[in-house]
Enzyme design. Structure first.
Site, PDB file in Angstrom:
ATOM      1  N   ARG A 170       0.855  -1.181   0.000  1.00 19.79           N
ATOM      2  CA  ARG A 170       0.000   0.000   0.000  1.00 19.79           C
ATOM      3  C   ARG A 170       0.895   1.236   0.000  1.00 19.79           C
ATOM      4  O   ARG A 170       1.617   1.499   0.964  1.00 19.79           O
ATOM      5  CB  ARG A 170      -0.926   0.004   1.222  1.00 19.79           C
ATOM      6  CG  ARG A 170      -1.880   1.212   1.241  1.00 19.79           C
ATOM      7  CD  ARG A 170      -2.985   1.042   0.215  1.00 19.79           C
ATOM      8  NE  ARG A 170      -3.682   2.278  -0.081  1.00 19.79           N
ATOM      9  CZ  ARG A 170      -4.702   2.765   0.623  1.00 19.79           C
ATOM     10  NH1 ARG A 170      -5.133   2.115   1.697  1.00 19.79           N
ATOM     11  NH2 ARG A 170      -5.308   3.875   0.251  1.00 19.79           N
ATOM     12  N   GLY A 171       0.859   1.993  -1.077  1.00 17.22           N
ATOM     13  CA  GLY A 171       1.772   3.106  -1.283  1.00 17.22           C
ATOM     14  C   GLY A 171       1.954   4.062  -0.124  1.00 17.22           C
ATOM     15  O   GLY A 171       3.071   4.279   0.334  1.00 17.22           O
ATOM     16  N   PRO A 172       0.876   4.673   0.398  1.00 17.75           N
ATOM     17  CA  PRO A 172       1.046   5.674   1.453  1.00 17.75           C
ATOM     18  C   PRO A 172       1.731   5.145   2.705  1.00 17.75           C
ATOM     19  O   PRO A 172       2.358   5.905   3.437  1.00 17.75           O
ATOM     20  CB  PRO A 172      -0.403   6.098   1.759  1.00 17.75           C
ATOM     21  CG  PRO A 172      -1.159   5.803   0.504  1.00 17.75           C
ATOM     22  CD  PRO A 172      -0.529   4.566  -0.064  1.00 17.75           C
ATOM     23  N   ASP A 173       1.626   3.831   2.960  1.00 16.12           N
ATOM     24  CA  ASP A 173       2.211   3.267   4.183  1.00 16.12           C
ATOM     25  C   ASP A 173       3.716   3.072   4.077  1.00 16.12           C
ATOM     26  O   ASP A 173       4.456   3.360   5.031  1.00 16.12           O
ATOM     27  CB  ASP A 173       1.564   1.911   4.495  1.00 16.12           C
ATOM     28  CG  ASP A 173       0.164   2.068   5.083  1.00 16.12           C
ATOM     29  OD1 ASP A 173      -0.236   3.215   5.346  1.00 16.12           O
ATOM     30  OD2 ASP A 173      -0.513   1.049   5.267  1.00 16.12           O
ATOM     31  N   GLY A 203     -10.009   1.641 -12.822  1.00 14.11           N
ATOM     32  CA  GLY A 203     -11.030   0.632 -13.075  1.00 14.11           C
ATOM     33  C   GLY A 203     -11.353  -0.180 -11.837  1.00 14.11           C
ATOM     34  O   GLY A 203     -10.883   0.101 -10.738  1.00 14.11           O
ATOM     35  N   GLU A 253      -4.895  -8.390  -5.614  1.00 12.46           N
ATOM     36  CA  GLU A 253      -3.584  -8.976  -5.877  1.00 12.46           C
ATOM     37  C   GLU A 253      -3.298 -10.130  -4.922  1.00 12.46           C
ATOM     38  O   GLU A 253      -2.819 -11.193  -5.341  1.00 12.46           O
ATOM     39  CB  GLU A 253      -2.491  -7.914  -5.730  1.00 12.46           C
ATOM     40  CG  GLU A 253      -2.509  -6.855  -6.810  1.00 12.46           C
ATOM     41  CD  GLU A 253      -1.626  -5.676  -6.469  1.00 12.46           C
ATOM     42  OE1 GLU A 253      -1.608  -4.708  -7.248  1.00 12.46           O
ATOM     43  OE2 GLU A 253      -0.941  -5.720  -5.421  1.00 12.46           O
ATOM     44  N   ARG A 285       5.707   3.148   0.695  1.00 10.40           N
ATOM     45  CA  ARG A 285       6.401   3.396  -0.568  1.00 10.40           C
ATOM     46  C   ARG A 285       7.674   4.208  -0.380  1.00 10.40           C
ATOM     47  O   ARG A 285       8.712   3.929  -0.984  1.00 10.40           O
ATOM     48  CB  ARG A 285       5.490   4.131  -1.556  1.00 10.40           C
ATOM     49  CG  ARG A 285       6.139   4.272  -2.935  1.00 10.40           C
ATOM     50  CD  ARG A 285       5.606   5.416  -3.764  1.00 10.40           C
ATOM     51  NE  ARG A 285       4.172   5.427  -3.893  1.00 10.40           N
ATOM     52  CZ  ARG A 285       3.394   6.316  -3.280  1.00 10.40           C
ATOM     53  NH1 ARG A 285       3.950   7.238  -2.488  1.00 10.40           N
ATOM     54  NH2 ARG A 285       2.097   6.293  -3.439  1.00 10.40           N
TER      55      ARG A 285
END
Length: 504
Positions: free
Chosen positions: A77-80, A110, A144, A82
């Site tokens: 999860r990007g904000p956590d 999408g 995913e 990245r």
């Protein structure tokens, strides 16, 4: 002056000198530690995602005779994570030439994951989901994860290596804590079948063995373990292939005939040596010299280490023959150079071939040094430590030292093994070929040819005695002995003494 007074004065003078030397030594060590603590090429700085789309996330060019599919799928999860943990892990994987699909759920559009993303998951062998507090809030991450678990359960050799980042594994498994709130939100938008699929995936991955990272953990050391584990899975078949002894049968046959093992008679003794002079004391003996490897066996040995197979593609076979020619049939050079080229791209191969051709054929160490030069700073330090101090020693104790120095030894040792620079014997002790050991010690010697006390390591008894003859070194040794004695006398105050050393 009265002898008693002189003795007392002399004692306190020596104490003063010892304390002063201690202050100087500790100050020097602290400055050196501060200098060496600067980021190296093994400690990548955090950065934003460098790609603008999922299809652009492949991280290295195609190496010779290696499949084009991804090997690792990294989901987070990007904000956590990245800008810190995920970036650090990704760059570590890239450093070790591991094809990593770096997914960023914030780039998705999408409702369903794209076919290209599904393909990347199916092709990857190792899955690394970084399960952070907000991981379950992302539908992309959950999709995913469900796809990764589906592939794992199909029994096609996929490996799941979960990382529980600032979240309890039981919260992932039971969907408690931050994951409970995430699913309360998802139930308003998605059907029960989708929710159940996501929850089942979290239950399975939450029950798996992985890495649990808290605020007090050293993330660099854990990333080192993760990369070493990935290496173990990706190179397992390669290691098994290269363990074979190539061309040994003909030598066994010749030695057997030489010894007349089928005949009765006196007991026979086999002596192996690189120095024929040791045989001068023998009155009668038969000599067998193996000589260089045959071209066919040399090519087979090189291919096993460079490709993990006997039969590379035709275009690559031509390059292999060129390398075998410049290696002049020396098995160690064939293994070390072949291992260096493993998983590298064609440009790297061609550059190393030119470099090898420029070296005199008799310079074995210079050929081996080509592999040493491609090591990272941390890997070089580990290699030199082993060459000088730890051959025949169990790896457990130096691991603590290298970890404390932030050399990331788990992945570093894996690299040295794969490069054929070190091995482990049946007692889990370090082993080095004599030529490789001599290379490491020659590198240390070149740091200062005339003054061994200026070198980073002591590699021989002669150098050690030479150093002890110097007054400043001898004073430091005496100081250490005095401190050991001093601490022994006042053992109840050991903690205060150590605190004094630290703050000094």
């Amino acid at each position: 002056m009265d002898l008693k007074i002189w003795t007392i004065w002399s004692f306190f003078w020596q104490v003063a000198v010892a304390v002063t030397s201690l202050v100087v030594a500790v100050t020097f060590l602290l400055k050196k530690k501060k200098k060496n603590s600067k980021p190296s090429d093994d400690t990548p700085k955090s950065s934003e995602s460098e790609s603008s789309g999922a299809e652009q996330q492949q991280t290295s060019s195609t190496p010779c005779s290696w499949p084009v599919e991804y090997e690792v799928f990294l989901s987070f999860r990007g904000p956590d994570v990245r800008a810190n943990f995920a970036d650090f892990l990704h760059k570590f994987l890239v450093r070790y030439k591991i094809r990593t699909f770096l997914d960023d759920e914030e780039l998705r559009k999408g409702e369903k994951i794209a076919p290209s993303l599904v393909k990347a998951i199916e092709e990857s062998k190792v899955y690394i989901p970084v399960l952070s507090p907000n991981y379950a809030r992302s539908k992309w991450c959950l999709q995913e994860l469900a796809q990764m678990m589906k592939c794992c359960n199909q029994g096609n050799g996929h490996i799941m290596l979960p990382i529980f980042f600032m979240v309890e594994p039981r919260d992932v498994r039971r969907q408690d804590g931050p994951y409970k709130a995430a699913f309360q939100h998802h139930r308003k938008k998605y059907d029960a079948e989708t929710i159940d699929e996501w929850k089942e995936a979290l239950q399975e991955v939450g029950a798996m063995k992985g890495w649990h990272i808290t605020e007090s953990d050293g993330q660099g050391a854990i990333i080192d373990e993760v990369v070493a584990k990935v290496w173990s899975h990706l190179t397992q078949n390669y290691t098994l292939v290269t363990d074979e002894l190539i061309g040994i049968d003909s030598h066994v046959e010749e030695v057997t005939n030489l010894l007349n093992l089928g005949c009765e008679g006196e007991t026979r003794i086999i002596i192996t040596t690189r120095n024929k002079r040791v045989l001068d004391v023998l009155q009668e003996f038969k000599l067998y010299e193996p000589g260089e490897m045959s071209p066919d066996h040399a090519l087979q040995l090189f291919n096993k280490h460079a490709f993990g197979t006997d039969n590379p593609q035709e275009e690559e076979a031509i390059l292999s023959e060129e390398f075998v020619k410049v290696a002049t049939g020396l098995p160690l050079a064939l293994k070390v150079v072949g291992s260096l080229l493993f998983r590298q791209d064609r440009e790297f191969w061609q550059a190393k071939l030119i470099e090898l051709k420029d070296l005199p054929p008799t310079k074995v160490q210079e050929r081996l040094k080509i592999s040493y030069n491609e090591l990272s700073y941390n890997e070089k330090q580990i290699f030199l430590d082993i060459a000088c101090s730890f051959i025949g020693e169990n790896k457990v104790f130096p691991l603590y030292m290298w970890t404390d120095c932030k050399f990331y030894p788990e992945s570093g040792i894996k690299t040295l093994v794969l490069r054929c620079l070190i091995k482990f014997n049946e007692r889990n002790e370090f082993w080095m070929h004599d030529h490789v050991r001599d290379l490491g010690r020659a590198i240390i010697h070149e740091e200062d040819n005339q003054r061994p006390w200026k070198r980073s390591r002591i590699c021989s008894n002669e150098d050690a005695f030479d150093m002890l003859e110097r007054e400043e070194v001898l004073n430091l040794v005496v100081l250490v002995i005095f401190l050991i004695y001093f601490v022994g006398m006042f053992s109840r105050y050991n903690h205060l003494f150590l605190f004094f050393i630290i703050i000094t």
